[in-house]
Design a protein around this motif. Structure first.
Motif, PDB file in Angstrom:
ATOM      1  N   MET A   1     -15.606 -23.536 -65.079  1.00 14.98           N
ATOM      2  CA  MET A   1     -16.495 -23.924 -63.996  1.00 14.98           C
ATOM      3  C   MET A   1     -17.890 -24.116 -64.573  1.00 14.98           C
ATOM      4  SD  MET A   1     -17.511 -21.895 -60.448  1.00 14.98           S
ATOM      5  CE  MET A   1     -15.868 -21.893 -59.806  1.00 14.98           C
ATOM      6  N   ASN A   2     -18.577 -25.098 -64.098  1.00 18.96           N
ATOM      7  CA  ASN A   2     -19.966 -25.369 -64.489  1.00 18.96           C
ATOM      8  C   ASN A   2     -20.822 -24.134 -64.233  1.00 18.96           C
ATOM      9  OD1 ASN A   2     -22.772 -26.128 -63.581  1.00 18.96           O
ATOM     10  ND2 ASN A   2     -22.119 -28.101 -64.419  1.00 18.96           N
ATOM     11  N   SER A   3     -21.683 -23.790 -65.210  1.00 18.95           N
ATOM     12  CA  SER A   3     -22.456 -22.542 -65.091  1.00 18.95           C
ATOM     13  C   SER A   3     -23.433 -22.563 -63.908  1.00 18.95           C
ATOM     14  CB  SER A   3     -23.183 -22.234 -66.388  1.00 18.95           C
ATOM     15  OG  SER A   3     -24.173 -23.199 -66.650  1.00 18.95           O
ATOM     16  N   LYS A   4     -24.019 -23.713 -63.606  1.00 17.88           N
ATOM     17  CA  LYS A   4     -24.928 -23.774 -62.455  1.00 17.88           C
ATOM     18  C   LYS A   4     -24.152 -23.655 -61.147  1.00 17.88           C
ATOM     19  CE  LYS A   4     -28.775 -26.004 -64.654  1.00 17.88           C
ATOM     20  NZ  LYS A   4     -29.768 -27.045 -64.641  1.00 17.88           N
ATOM     21  N   ARG A   5     -22.992 -24.258 -61.103  1.00 20.24           N
ATOM     22  CA  ARG A   5     -22.145 -24.130 -59.915  1.00 20.24           C
ATOM     23  C   ARG A   5     -21.757 -22.662 -59.730  1.00 20.24           C
ATOM     24  NH1 ARG A   5     -17.134 -23.833 -57.700  1.00 20.24           N
ATOM     25  NH2 ARG A   5     -16.631 -25.285 -56.026  1.00 20.24           N
ATOM     26  N   GLN A   6     -21.363 -22.027 -60.837  1.00 20.94           N
ATOM     27  CA  GLN A   6     -20.969 -20.622 -60.763  1.00 20.94           C
ATOM     28  C   GLN A   6     -22.142 -19.745 -60.328  1.00 20.94           C
ATOM     29  OE1 GLN A   6     -17.709 -19.333 -61.234  1.00 20.94           O
ATOM     30  NE2 GLN A   6     -18.765 -17.669 -60.179  1.00 20.94           N
ATOM     31  N   THR A   7     -23.328 -20.036 -60.823  1.00 19.71           N
ATOM     32  CA  THR A   7     -24.517 -19.279 -60.420  1.00 19.71           C
ATOM     33  C   THR A   7     -24.762 -19.431 -58.925  1.00 19.71           C
ATOM     34  OG1 THR A   7     -25.507 -19.462 -62.607  1.00 19.71           O
ATOM     35  CG2 THR A   7     -27.020 -19.030 -60.775  1.00 19.71           C
ATOM     36  N   LEU A   8     -24.591 -20.632 -58.408  1.00 13.41           N
ATOM     37  CA  LEU A   8     -24.762 -20.868 -56.967  1.00 13.41           C
ATOM     38  C   LEU A   8     -23.739 -20.071 -56.164  1.00 13.41           C
ATOM     39  CD1 LEU A   8     -25.460 -24.694 -57.055  1.00 13.41           C
ATOM     40  CD2 LEU A   8     -27.030 -22.947 -56.171  1.00 13.41           C
ATOM     41  N   VAL A   9     -22.488 -20.088 -56.595  1.00 11.51           N
ATOM     42  CA  VAL A   9     -21.434 -19.364 -55.878  1.00 11.51           C
ATOM     43  C   VAL A   9     -21.694 -17.858 -55.942  1.00 11.51           C
ATOM     44  CG1 VAL A   9     -18.955 -18.833 -55.818  1.00 11.51           C
ATOM     45  CG2 VAL A   9     -19.722 -21.191 -56.189  1.00 11.51           C
ATOM     46  N   ASP A  10     -22.027 -17.352 -57.133  1.00 10.98           N
ATOM     47  CA  ASP A  10     -22.303 -15.917 -57.278  1.00 10.98           C
ATOM     48  C   ASP A  10     -23.477 -15.489 -56.406  1.00 10.98           C
ATOM     49  OD1 ASP A  10     -20.279 -15.708 -59.183  1.00 10.98           O
ATOM     50  OD2 ASP A  10     -21.661 -15.754 -60.894  1.00 10.98           O
ATOM     51  N   THR A  11     -24.540 -16.264 -56.438  1.00 15.53           N
ATOM     52  CA  THR A  11     -25.736 -15.938 -55.653  1.00 15.53           C
ATOM     53  C   THR A  11     -25.433 -15.985 -54.166  1.00 15.53           C
ATOM     54  OG1 THR A  11     -27.161 -16.820 -57.397  1.00 15.53           O
ATOM     55  CG2 THR A  11     -28.134 -16.588 -55.202  1.00 15.53           C
ATOM     56  N   ALA A  12     -24.777 -17.048 -53.733  1.00 10.33           N
ATOM     57  CA  ALA A  12     -24.447 -17.190 -52.314  1.00 10.33           C
ATOM     58  C   ALA A  12     -23.523 -16.063 -51.856  1.00 10.33           C
ATOM     59  CB  ALA A  12     -23.801 -18.544 -52.053  1.00 10.33           C
ATOM     60  N   LEU A  13     -22.507 -15.737 -52.647  1.00 11.87           N
ATOM     61  CA  LEU A  13     -21.588 -14.672 -52.268  1.00 11.87           C
ATOM     62  C   LEU A  13     -22.331 -13.351 -52.112  1.00 11.87           C
ATOM     63  CD1 LEU A  13     -18.816 -13.476 -51.682  1.00 11.87           C
ATOM     64  CD2 LEU A  13     -18.406 -13.399 -54.153  1.00 11.87           C
ATOM     65  N   ASN A  14     -23.191 -13.015 -53.057  1.00 12.87           N
ATOM     66  CA  ASN A  14     -23.955 -11.767 -52.960  1.00 12.87           C
ATOM     67  C   ASN A  14     -24.839 -11.747 -51.718  1.00 12.87           C
ATOM     68  OD1 ASN A  14     -22.858 -10.676 -55.297  1.00 12.87           O
ATOM     69  ND2 ASN A  14     -24.455 -11.519 -56.598  1.00 12.87           N
ATOM     70  N   LEU A  15     -25.540 -12.834 -51.469  1.00 12.41           N
ATOM     71  CA  LEU A  15     -26.424 -12.895 -50.307  1.00 12.41           C
ATOM     72  C   LEU A  15     -25.643 -12.907 -48.994  1.00 12.41           C
ATOM     73  CD1 LEU A  15     -29.070 -15.436 -51.643  1.00 12.41           C
ATOM     74  CD2 LEU A  15     -29.435 -12.991 -51.197  1.00 12.41           C
ATOM     75  N   PHE A  16     -24.576 -13.690 -48.934  1.00 10.91           N
ATOM     76  CA  PHE A  16     -23.759 -13.755 -47.714  1.00 10.91           C
ATOM     77  C   PHE A  16     -23.128 -12.399 -47.408  1.00 10.91           C
ATOM     78  CE2 PHE A  16     -22.617 -18.532 -48.462  1.00 10.91           C
ATOM     79  CZ  PHE A  16     -23.844 -18.931 -47.972  1.00 10.91           C
ATOM     80  N   TYR A  17     -22.604 -11.742 -48.436  1.00 11.65           N
ATOM     81  CA  TYR A  17     -21.927 -10.467 -48.220  1.00 11.65           C
ATOM     82  C   TYR A  17     -22.919  -9.388 -47.795  1.00 11.65           C
ATOM     83  CZ  TYR A  17     -18.603  -6.618 -49.132  1.00 11.65           C
ATOM     84  OH  TYR A  17     -17.786  -5.509 -49.018  1.00 11.65           O
ATOM     85  N   LYS A  31     -33.792 -20.316 -54.068  1.00 16.04           N
ATOM     86  CA  LYS A  31     -34.884 -19.481 -54.589  1.00 16.04           C
ATOM     87  C   LYS A  31     -34.345 -18.359 -55.472  1.00 16.04           C
ATOM     88  CE  LYS A  31     -38.800 -16.622 -53.176  1.00 16.04           C
ATOM     89  NZ  LYS A  31     -39.539 -16.063 -52.053  1.00 16.04           N
ATOM     90  N   VAL A  32     -33.325 -17.653 -54.974  1.00 12.47           N
ATOM     91  CA  VAL A  32     -32.769 -16.525 -55.728  1.00 12.47           C
ATOM     92  C   VAL A  32     -32.045 -17.003 -56.984  1.00 12.47           C
ATOM     93  CG1 VAL A  32     -31.094 -14.620 -55.640  1.00 12.47           C
ATOM     94  CG2 VAL A  32     -32.622 -15.035 -53.704  1.00 12.47           C
ATOM     95  N   SER A  33     -31.337 -18.113 -56.880  1.00 12.45           N
ATOM     96  CA  SER A  33     -30.571 -18.618 -58.027  1.00 12.45           C
ATOM     97  C   SER A  33     -31.439 -19.342 -59.046  1.00 12.45           C
ATOM     98  CB  SER A  33     -29.459 -19.562 -57.557  1.00 12.45           C
ATOM     99  OG  SER A  33     -30.011 -20.774 -57.048  1.00 12.45           O
ATOM    100  N   GLY A  34     -32.586 -19.876 -58.595  1.00 15.67           N
ATOM    101  CA  GLY A  34     -33.436 -20.650 -59.490  1.00 15.67           C
ATOM    102  C   GLY A  34     -32.893 -22.039 -59.773  1.00 15.67           C
ATOM    103  N   ILE A  35     -32.019 -22.514 -58.912  1.00 16.91           N
ATOM    104  CA  ILE A  35     -31.390 -23.821 -59.110  1.00 16.91           C
ATOM    105  C   ILE A  35     -31.964 -24.816 -58.097  1.00 16.91           C
ATOM    106  CG2 ILE A  35     -29.182 -25.047 -58.957  1.00 16.91           C
ATOM    107  CD1 ILE A  35     -27.905 -22.597 -60.229  1.00 16.91           C
ATOM    108  N   ALA A  36     -32.102 -26.053 -58.530  1.00 13.53           N
ATOM    109  CA  ALA A  36     -32.695 -27.106 -57.706  1.00 13.53           C
ATOM    110  C   ALA A  36     -31.745 -27.552 -56.595  1.00 13.53           C
ATOM    111  CB  ALA A  36     -33.069 -28.306 -58.572  1.00 13.53           C
ATOM    112  N   LYS A  37     -32.345 -27.988 -55.495  1.00  9.31           N
ATOM    113  CA  LYS A  37     -31.568 -28.459 -54.339  1.00  9.31           C
ATOM    114  C   LYS A  37     -30.639 -29.609 -54.726  1.00  9.31           C
ATOM    115  CE  LYS A  37     -33.253 -28.296 -50.149  1.00  9.31           C
ATOM    116  NZ  LYS A  37     -33.944 -28.520 -48.878  1.00  9.31           N
TER     117      LYS A  37
END
Length: 180
Positions: A1-17, A31-37
């Protein structure tokens, strides 16, 4: 999996949970992930698509954890004991692969997406069926009644641990199920 995609999923999962899906906006994830829109929308066409990716990741990690915890069971009593002791560890934050206990991510998500025909609700239903199948896989000659009892008590134990902070529920479930 693409590392930026994985960072987005990890960040979203932590925040959502931690906070709930409807409480977290895309901008907070960025903001939390540091990844562009633009990068987010390159990987996910909507917030719902990102939610589905978090559900898939949690489903995989939960199911692998559960299989590992049930793997050495040799009798139905051991399956029951191992299952509910595993839940006790999760509730007590002793299952690092699942993170700090905040209830069931799938129950919590279902509560936020009330349309049972939505892809998100269907995925939550799919997860619950997969967990049931895993439990059945480790039982020896499971009856539907035993499997139903285990799964209903498992769901109740999760809810009691989270909502009522009743960490004794797994022990009670073991005692009830050993009567089968």
């Amino acid at each position: 999996m693409n590392s930026k995609r994985q960072t987005l999923v990890d960040t979203a999962l932590n925040l959502f949970y931690e906070h709930g899906i409807n409480s977290i906006g895309i901008n907070q994830i960025l903001k939390v992930s540091g990844i562009a829109k633009k990068t987010l929308y390159h990987h996910f066409d909507s917030k719902d698509a990102l939610v589905l990716a978090t559900l898939e990741q949690r489903n995989h990690s939960f199911n692998e954890w559960l299989k590992h915890r049930l793997n050495h069971s040799k009798t139905n009593s051991e399956v029951i004991s191992n299952l509910f002791h595993a839940l006790q560890d999760w509730f007590s934050d002793k299952a690092p692969e699942l993170g700090k206990f905040r209830g069931c991510f799938f129950i919590n998500t279902s509560a936020e997406f009330s349309d049972p025909s939505s892809d998100i609700s269907k995925y939550c239903q799919y997860h619950k069926q997969q967990v049931r199948n895993i439990v059945a896989q480790y039982l020896f000659n499971p009856t539907e009644d035993l499997l139903d009892a285990i799964c209903i008590l498992k769901e109740g134990a999760i809810s009691m641990a989270y909502v009522a902070n009743d960490l004794s529920a797994p022990k009670k479930c073991i005692q009830l199920l050993n009567k089968f």
